[in-house]
Design an enzyme around this catalytic site. Structure first.
Site, PDB file in Angstrom:
ATOM      1  N   GLY A 152       0.805  -1.214   0.000  1.00  0.00           N
ATOM      2  CA  GLY A 152       0.000   0.000   0.000  1.00  0.00           C
ATOM      3  C   GLY A 152       0.837   1.263   0.000  1.00  0.00           C
ATOM      4  O   GLY A 152       1.310   1.696   1.056  1.00  0.00           O
ATOM      5  N   THR A 154       0.369   3.855  -3.173  1.00  0.00           N
ATOM      6  CA  THR A 154      -0.434   4.794  -3.953  1.00  0.00           C
ATOM      7  C   THR A 154      -1.734   5.145  -3.228  1.00  0.00           C
ATOM      8  O   THR A 154      -2.410   4.274  -2.679  1.00  0.00           O
ATOM      9  CB  THR A 154      -0.764   4.198  -5.325  1.00  0.00           C
ATOM     10  OG1 THR A 154       0.450   3.985  -6.030  1.00  0.00           O
ATOM     11  CG2 THR A 154      -1.663   5.109  -6.138  1.00  0.00           C
ATOM     12  N   HIS A 158      -2.573  10.702  -4.509  1.00  0.00           N
ATOM     13  CA  HIS A 158      -1.116  10.738  -4.573  1.00  0.00           C
ATOM     14  C   HIS A 158      -0.594   9.471  -5.238  1.00  0.00           C
ATOM     15  O   HIS A 158      -0.500   8.425  -4.602  1.00  0.00           O
ATOM     16  CB  HIS A 158      -0.509  10.906  -3.173  1.00  0.00           C
ATOM     17  CG  HIS A 158      -0.883  12.189  -2.511  1.00  0.00           C
ATOM     18  ND1 HIS A 158      -1.976  12.298  -1.672  1.00  0.00           N
ATOM     19  CD2 HIS A 158      -0.332  13.424  -2.604  1.00  0.00           C
ATOM     20  CE1 HIS A 158      -2.074  13.546  -1.252  1.00  0.00           C
ATOM     21  NE2 HIS A 158      -1.104  14.249  -1.806  1.00  0.00           N
ATOM     22  N   ARG A 266      10.188  -3.031 -10.386  1.00  0.00           N
ATOM     23  CA  ARG A 266      10.385  -2.542 -11.754  1.00  0.00           C
ATOM     24  C   ARG A 266      11.354  -3.436 -12.516  1.00  0.00           C
ATOM     25  O   ARG A 266      11.194  -3.635 -13.732  1.00  0.00           O
ATOM     26  CB  ARG A 266      10.907  -1.101 -11.708  1.00  0.00           C
ATOM     27  CG  ARG A 266       9.886  -0.096 -11.222  1.00  0.00           C
ATOM     28  CD  ARG A 266      10.535   1.207 -10.785  1.00  0.00           C
ATOM     29  NE  ARG A 266       9.527   2.195 -10.394  1.00  0.00           N
ATOM     30  CZ  ARG A 266       9.813   3.347  -9.801  1.00  0.00           C
ATOM     31  NH1 ARG A 266      11.068   3.662  -9.510  1.00  0.00           N
ATOM     32  NH2 ARG A 266       8.840   4.196  -9.489  1.00  0.00           N
ATOM     33  N   GLN A 302       5.967  -8.143 -47.992  1.00  0.00           N
ATOM     34  CA  GLN A 302       7.051  -7.341 -47.450  1.00  0.00           C
ATOM     35  C   GLN A 302       6.661  -6.618 -46.159  1.00  0.00           C
ATOM     36  O   GLN A 302       7.449  -6.570 -45.201  1.00  0.00           O
ATOM     37  CB  GLN A 302       7.530  -6.328 -48.492  1.00  0.00           C
ATOM     38  CG  GLN A 302       8.259  -6.961 -49.667  1.00  0.00           C
ATOM     39  CD  GLN A 302       8.729  -5.936 -50.682  1.00  0.00           C
ATOM     40  OE1 GLN A 302       8.497  -4.741 -50.524  1.00  0.00           O
ATOM     41  NE2 GLN A 302       9.400  -6.396 -51.726  1.00  0.00           N
ATOM     42  N   GLY A 362      -5.210  -9.386 -38.049  1.00  0.00           N
ATOM     43  CA  GLY A 362      -6.438  -8.852 -38.630  1.00  0.00           C
ATOM     44  C   GLY A 362      -7.578  -8.853 -37.630  1.00  0.00           C
ATOM     45  O   GLY A 362      -7.390  -8.603 -36.442  1.00  0.00           O
ATOM     46  N   GLU A 386       3.931   1.147 -11.106  1.00  0.00           N
ATOM     47  CA  GLU A 386       5.336   1.128 -10.679  1.00  0.00           C
ATOM     48  C   GLU A 386       6.138   2.266 -11.309  1.00  0.00           C
ATOM     49  O   GLU A 386       7.315   2.123 -11.656  1.00  0.00           O
ATOM     50  CB  GLU A 386       6.007  -0.211 -11.010  1.00  0.00           C
ATOM     51  CG  GLU A 386       5.218  -1.440 -10.679  1.00  0.00           C
ATOM     52  CD  GLU A 386       5.093  -1.692  -9.196  1.00  0.00           C
ATOM     53  OE1 GLU A 386       5.687  -0.942  -8.407  1.00  0.00           O
ATOM     54  OE2 GLU A 386       4.388  -2.639  -8.822  1.00  0.00           O
ATOM     55  N   PHE A 406      10.567  16.955 -11.864  1.00  0.00           N
ATOM     56  CA  PHE A 406       9.166  16.696 -11.492  1.00  0.00           C
ATOM     57  C   PHE A 406       8.834  17.124 -10.076  1.00  0.00           C
ATOM     58  O   PHE A 406       7.961  16.568  -9.444  1.00  0.00           O
ATOM     59  CB  PHE A 406       8.773  15.240 -11.740  1.00  0.00           C
ATOM     60  CG  PHE A 406       9.728  14.218 -11.180  1.00  0.00           C
ATOM     61  CD1 PHE A 406       9.588  13.752  -9.885  1.00  0.00           C
ATOM     62  CD2 PHE A 406      10.758  13.724 -11.966  1.00  0.00           C
ATOM     63  CE1 PHE A 406      10.453  12.807  -9.378  1.00  0.00           C
ATOM     64  CE2 PHE A 406      11.625  12.767 -11.465  1.00  0.00           C
ATOM     65  CZ  PHE A 406      11.471  12.317 -10.172  1.00  0.00           C
TER      66      PHE A 406
END
Length: 407
Positions: A152, A154, A158, A266, A302, A362, A386, A406
């Site tokens: 826990g 996130t 936030h 990660r 091709q 397809g 992550e 950031f």
């Protein structure tokens, strides 16, 4: 992976679903692996072919989490493979861990999420930051699959800024009281415990072990997902939850603690996304060889060959990145920026391969007869969790310039 082995001229599948996957290896990356690595990969690949592939499309269509696989993952050593054997882990190296994540995500990203959360985000912090009592109490149950865990960090308000969290633990003398909420938590509705990050009275981030059944703790499920539909995702809600002091992780606090866990996760994602990419490529190659248009297989055109060649090129580069990153992880030398680059690149590559593979298939590419659309939808979550695609770009940007963009 789970696909039909032959295709009629009209594009409709003719035979029973089989997992016919063959791993691409243009640069003989297998030569860089030990016999133990290959044995680990082979055992997990066989497990995926037998126990995931036959049913994964139905589970995804039905938004069903196959909880019975939790114990099977434990039996296979997929939970905490790098955790020492003394605590129930596999005692393996990071390349083995990566190969396990690669093979499980070839089966499905949601199921790889279940495994990597358990190992990297629950077992890892308890092992790394926990007391000896906590390690002995929790790790064997988590490693065996007897217990399922979640992580826990996130919150509803936030995500990319975890330092802004508002979840709080208040010192009440002989215990703490936990209040707040977490969002987008893999495994939470089925989890027996949660490793939760909260701020104490001094604003310092602490790790807290919260067990199912503690009064005031609930984990409602998030419904109506279009992605990771074979995994379970939910919230964590804490309303005056009484936390024993022995449930605080004692050996590290601050934002750096959960970020170390995310580095481990990660790393696993970088390998896992490659598994999804390989599966899409293999399915597209098979389909292109069998699908007849203008009196020949579409593999003879091709533009189809261009797509397949570009897929294999990106897969090969990702294989080499993962191997080198695994070596650095084993040596304790891998940096956050190096892990971020691998996660960001490999997920982006996998998404592009899924989209190109869908075109080769397809109209059949949008059906559950082939794995393509499921992988594509899953990867839309993997590219965000992550650390989002853009946040990883800025982590690398800081590494290049020394300037954090950031904040």
């Amino acid at each position: 992976m789970a696909e039909f082995s032959t295709v009629a001229a009209n594009g409709h599948a003719k035979s029973a679903r089989q997992d016919l996957f063959e791993s691409p290896d243009l640069y003989s990356v297998d030569d860089l692996l030990t016999d133990e690595h290959k044995l680990v990969r082979s055992s997990i690949r066989d497990f995926v072919k037998k126990e995931i592939s036959p049913s994964i499309e139905e589970w995804a269509q039905e938004n069903h989490f196959p909880y019975h696989l939790v114990k099977r993952f434990g039996d296979m050593g997929a939970f905490g493979p790098t955790i020492p054997e003394a605590y129930g882990g596999g005692g393996m190296d990071y390349i083995s861990y990566g190969l396990i994540m690669q093979e499980i995500e070839r089966g499905d990203s949601g199921l790889r999420s279940t495994a990597s959360v358990q190992g990297s985000l629950v077992m890892y912090p308890i092992y790394k930051f926990g007391s000896e009592e906590q390690r002995n109490k929790y790790l064997p149950k988590l490693a065996s699959g007897e217990w399922l865990g979640c992580f826990g960090l996130t919150e509803p308000d936030h995500g990319s800024n975890p330092g802004g969290m508002t979840t709080r633990i208040t010192d009440e003398g002989d215990h703490y009281v936990l209040n707040g909420a977490k969002m987008w938590i893999s495994n939470s509705p089925k989890a027996d415990l949660a490793v939760v990050w909260a701020k104490d009275d001094n604003g310092r981030i602490k790790g807290v072990i919260v067990e199912k059944g503690m009064e005031g703790f609930t984990a409602p499920e998030i419904k109506s997902k279009w992605s990771l539909r074979a995994s379970t995702t939910g919230e964590l809600v804490f309303s005056n939850v009484k936390i024993p002091k022995e449930n605080i992780l004692p050996n590290k606090d601050g934002l750096g603690a959960p970020l170390m866990c995310l580095d481990s996760a990660r790393y696993g994602i970088a390998w896992g996304a490659l598994g999804a990419a390989m599966d899409c490529y293999d399915s597209a190659r098979r389909y292109a060889m069998e699908r007849i248009q203008f009196d020949k297989p579409i593999a003879g055109f091709q533009l189809v060959q261009k797509k397949l060649a570009e897929m294999l090129t990106e897969i090969t580069k990702a294989q080499l990145v993962n191997w080198k990153l695994g070596k650095m992880m084993n040596e304790g030398k891998a940096t956050t920026a190096q892990i971020s680059m691998a996660k960001r690149n490999n997920v982006a590559v996998a998404l592009e391969i899924a989209r190109e593979a869908r075109q080769i298939h397809g109209g059949m590419g949008i059906t559950g007869e082939y794995p393509i659309m499921r992988h594509m939808m899953n990867l839309e979550s993997v590219v965000t969790y992550e650390g989002t695609h853009d946040i990883h770009l800025l982590i690398l940007g800081k590494e290049i310039t020394g300037i954090q963009a950031f904040v």
